[in-house]
Design a protein around this motif. Sequence first.
Motif, PDB file in Angstrom:
ATOM      1  N   GLN A 190       1.362   5.545  -0.700  1.00 15.45           N
ATOM      2  CA  GLN A 190       0.643   6.818  -0.769  1.00 15.45           C
ATOM      3  C   GLN A 190       1.072   7.557  -2.036  1.00 15.45           C
ATOM      4  O   GLN A 190       2.241   7.894  -2.210  1.00 15.45           O
ATOM      5  CB  GLN A 190       0.933   7.665   0.459  1.00 15.45           C
ATOM      6  CG  GLN A 190       0.088   8.915   0.510  1.00 15.45           C
ATOM      7  CD  GLN A 190       0.334   9.717   1.776  1.00 15.45           C
ATOM      8  OE1 GLN A 190       1.409   9.644   2.366  1.00 15.45           O
ATOM      9  NE2 GLN A 190      -0.664  10.482   2.184  1.00 15.45           N
ATOM     10  N   ARG A 191       0.087   7.779  -2.912  1.00 15.30           N
ATOM     11  CA  ARG A 191       0.330   8.517  -4.152  1.00 15.30           C
ATOM     12  C   ARG A 191      -0.787   9.548  -4.312  1.00 15.30           C
ATOM     13  O   ARG A 191      -1.964   9.196  -4.272  1.00 15.30           O
ATOM     14  CB  ARG A 191       0.326   7.576  -5.365  1.00 15.30           C
ATOM     15  CG  ARG A 191       1.364   6.471  -5.317  1.00 15.30           C
ATOM     16  CD  ARG A 191       2.484   6.700  -6.332  1.00 15.30           C
ATOM     17  NE  ARG A 191       3.651   5.887  -6.075  1.00 15.30           N
ATOM     18  CZ  ARG A 191       3.896   4.707  -6.600  1.00 15.30           C
ATOM     19  NH1 ARG A 191       3.030   4.174  -7.427  1.00 15.30           N
ATOM     20  NH2 ARG A 191       5.004   4.066  -6.314  1.00 15.30           N
ATOM     21  N   GLN A 239      -1.919  11.793  -2.241  1.00 12.81           N
ATOM     22  CA  GLN A 239      -2.732  11.863  -1.029  1.00 12.81           C
ATOM     23  C   GLN A 239      -3.733  10.707  -0.905  1.00 12.81           C
ATOM     24  O   GLN A 239      -4.682  10.794  -0.136  1.00 12.81           O
ATOM     25  CB  GLN A 239      -3.475  13.211  -0.920  1.00 12.81           C
ATOM     26  CG  GLN A 239      -2.582  14.429  -1.019  1.00 12.81           C
ATOM     27  CD  GLN A 239      -1.529  14.461   0.093  1.00 12.81           C
ATOM     28  OE1 GLN A 239      -1.750  13.968   1.192  1.00 12.81           O
ATOM     29  NE2 GLN A 239      -0.374  15.051  -0.197  1.00 12.81           N
ATOM     30  N   GLN A 240      -3.539   9.640  -1.656  1.00  7.56           N
ATOM     31  CA  GLN A 240      -4.409   8.472  -1.550  1.00  7.56           C
ATOM     32  C   GLN A 240      -3.549   7.216  -1.422  1.00  7.56           C
ATOM     33  O   GLN A 240      -2.422   7.171  -1.917  1.00  7.56           O
ATOM     34  CB  GLN A 240      -5.290   8.335  -2.806  1.00  7.56           C
ATOM     35  CG  GLN A 240      -6.300   9.421  -2.962  1.00  7.56           C
ATOM     36  CD  GLN A 240      -7.185   9.148  -4.186  1.00  7.56           C
ATOM     37  OE1 GLN A 240      -6.993   8.194  -4.907  1.00  7.56           O
ATOM     38  NE2 GLN A 240      -8.151  10.029  -4.386  1.00  7.56           N
ATOM     39  N   TRP A 241      -4.116   6.217  -0.761  1.00  2.00           N
ATOM     40  CA  TRP A 241      -3.418   4.938  -0.609  1.00  2.00           C
ATOM     41  C   TRP A 241      -3.818   4.027  -1.771  1.00  2.00           C
ATOM     42  O   TRP A 241      -4.974   3.773  -2.012  1.00  2.00           O
ATOM     43  CB  TRP A 241      -3.759   4.281   0.730  1.00  2.00           C
ATOM     44  CG  TRP A 241      -3.200   5.056   1.872  1.00  2.00           C
ATOM     45  CD1 TRP A 241      -3.876   5.891   2.705  1.00  2.00           C
ATOM     46  CD2 TRP A 241      -1.846   5.096   2.287  1.00  2.00           C
ATOM     47  NE1 TRP A 241      -3.028   6.453   3.622  1.00  2.00           N
ATOM     48  CE2 TRP A 241      -1.757   5.974   3.385  1.00  2.00           C
ATOM     49  CE3 TRP A 241      -0.668   4.489   1.855  1.00  2.00           C
ATOM     50  CZ2 TRP A 241      -0.575   6.245   4.052  1.00  2.00           C
ATOM     51  CZ3 TRP A 241       0.519   4.767   2.524  1.00  2.00           C
ATOM     52  CH2 TRP A 241       0.560   5.628   3.598  1.00  2.00           C
ATOM     53  N   SER A 275       0.858  -1.175   0.000  1.00  2.00           N
ATOM     54  CA  SER A 275       0.000   0.000   0.000  1.00  2.00           C
ATOM     55  C   SER A 275       0.902   1.236   0.000  1.00  2.00           C
ATOM     56  O   SER A 275       1.686   1.447   0.930  1.00  2.00           O
ATOM     57  CB  SER A 275      -0.887  -0.030   1.245  1.00  2.00           C
ATOM     58  OG  SER A 275      -1.811   1.012   1.219  1.00  2.00           O
ATOM     59  N   ARG A 286       2.478   1.879   3.760  1.00  2.00           N
ATOM     60  CA  ARG A 286       1.684   1.639   4.955  1.00  2.00           C
ATOM     61  C   ARG A 286       1.757   0.147   5.277  1.00  2.00           C
ATOM     62  O   ARG A 286       1.516  -0.692   4.410  1.00  2.00           O
ATOM     63  CB  ARG A 286       0.240   2.067   4.735  1.00  2.00           C
ATOM     64  CG  ARG A 286      -0.630   1.778   5.952  1.00  2.00           C
ATOM     65  CD  ARG A 286      -2.008   2.362   5.843  1.00  2.00           C
ATOM     66  NE  ARG A 286      -2.698   1.868   4.651  1.00  2.00           N
ATOM     67  CZ  ARG A 286      -3.848   2.357   4.218  1.00  2.00           C
ATOM     68  NH1 ARG A 286      -4.426   3.364   4.842  1.00  2.00           N
ATOM     69  NH2 ARG A 286      -4.424   1.866   3.146  1.00  2.00           N
TER      70      ARG A 286
END
Length: 186
Positions: free
Chosen positions: A125-126, A128-130, A123, A145
Motif C-alpha cells: 500500500q503506497r 492509499q493504493q495497492w 502487493s 497484502r
Amino acid sequence: MVGMMVGKHEWMMPSIWQFVLASIVQLWLAIPFYKSAWASIKGGLANMDVLVTIGTVAIYAYSVYMLFFSPHRQHEGMVHVYFEASVMVIGFVSLGKFLEDRAKKNSLNSLGLLLKLTPQQVSVQRHQQWVTTPIDQVVIGDILRANHGERIAADGIVQSGEGWADESHLTGESNPEQKMVGSKVF
C-alpha cells in the motif's frame, strides 16, 4: 579387532598384514589430516586434525617399533602392536567429517529451497493504493497484502483480516498444523 575384544587372539590378522594395511591408511588416506594439521600449526592454532595426527602417528610408530625393532617385542608368542587403533581413529574421524559435510550441503540446499519460496513481487500500500513492487523494495513500515492462497512475503503484524498460514517450511514439521493468524504477530 573382534578377536582381541572377545579374547580370541588367534582370530587376529597377522601383524605383518596389519602393518601393510595400516601403512596404506597412514601414508595415503591420512594425508588430508597431516596437511590440515600442518596448516593449523603454522597458523599458531591446534585443531582436531593436530590431535588426530599426533595420536595416530604415535600409535603407528610405536607399533612399527614393536614389530620390527624391539628386542622384547614378543610376549607369550604375540607381538603387541596397535595398528588397528590408528586405522579406526582415522576411519571414525573421516566418517564424522563426511557426515558433517553432507549435513552442511543438505542444510545449504534446504536454505536455497526456502529462499525460493519467498515471492518475488508483493502487493504494497503506497499513497492509499495497492501497488505491485519487487520484494527488495519493501521497507520497514510498509503495509503488505496477502491474498488467499498467496505466500506471505515478510514477517510482520496483521493489521486487519484473518486467515490460515502453513508454517511447515519454517518449523520443519512433516505433518504441519496450519495456524490461525489475525491481529497478532505471525
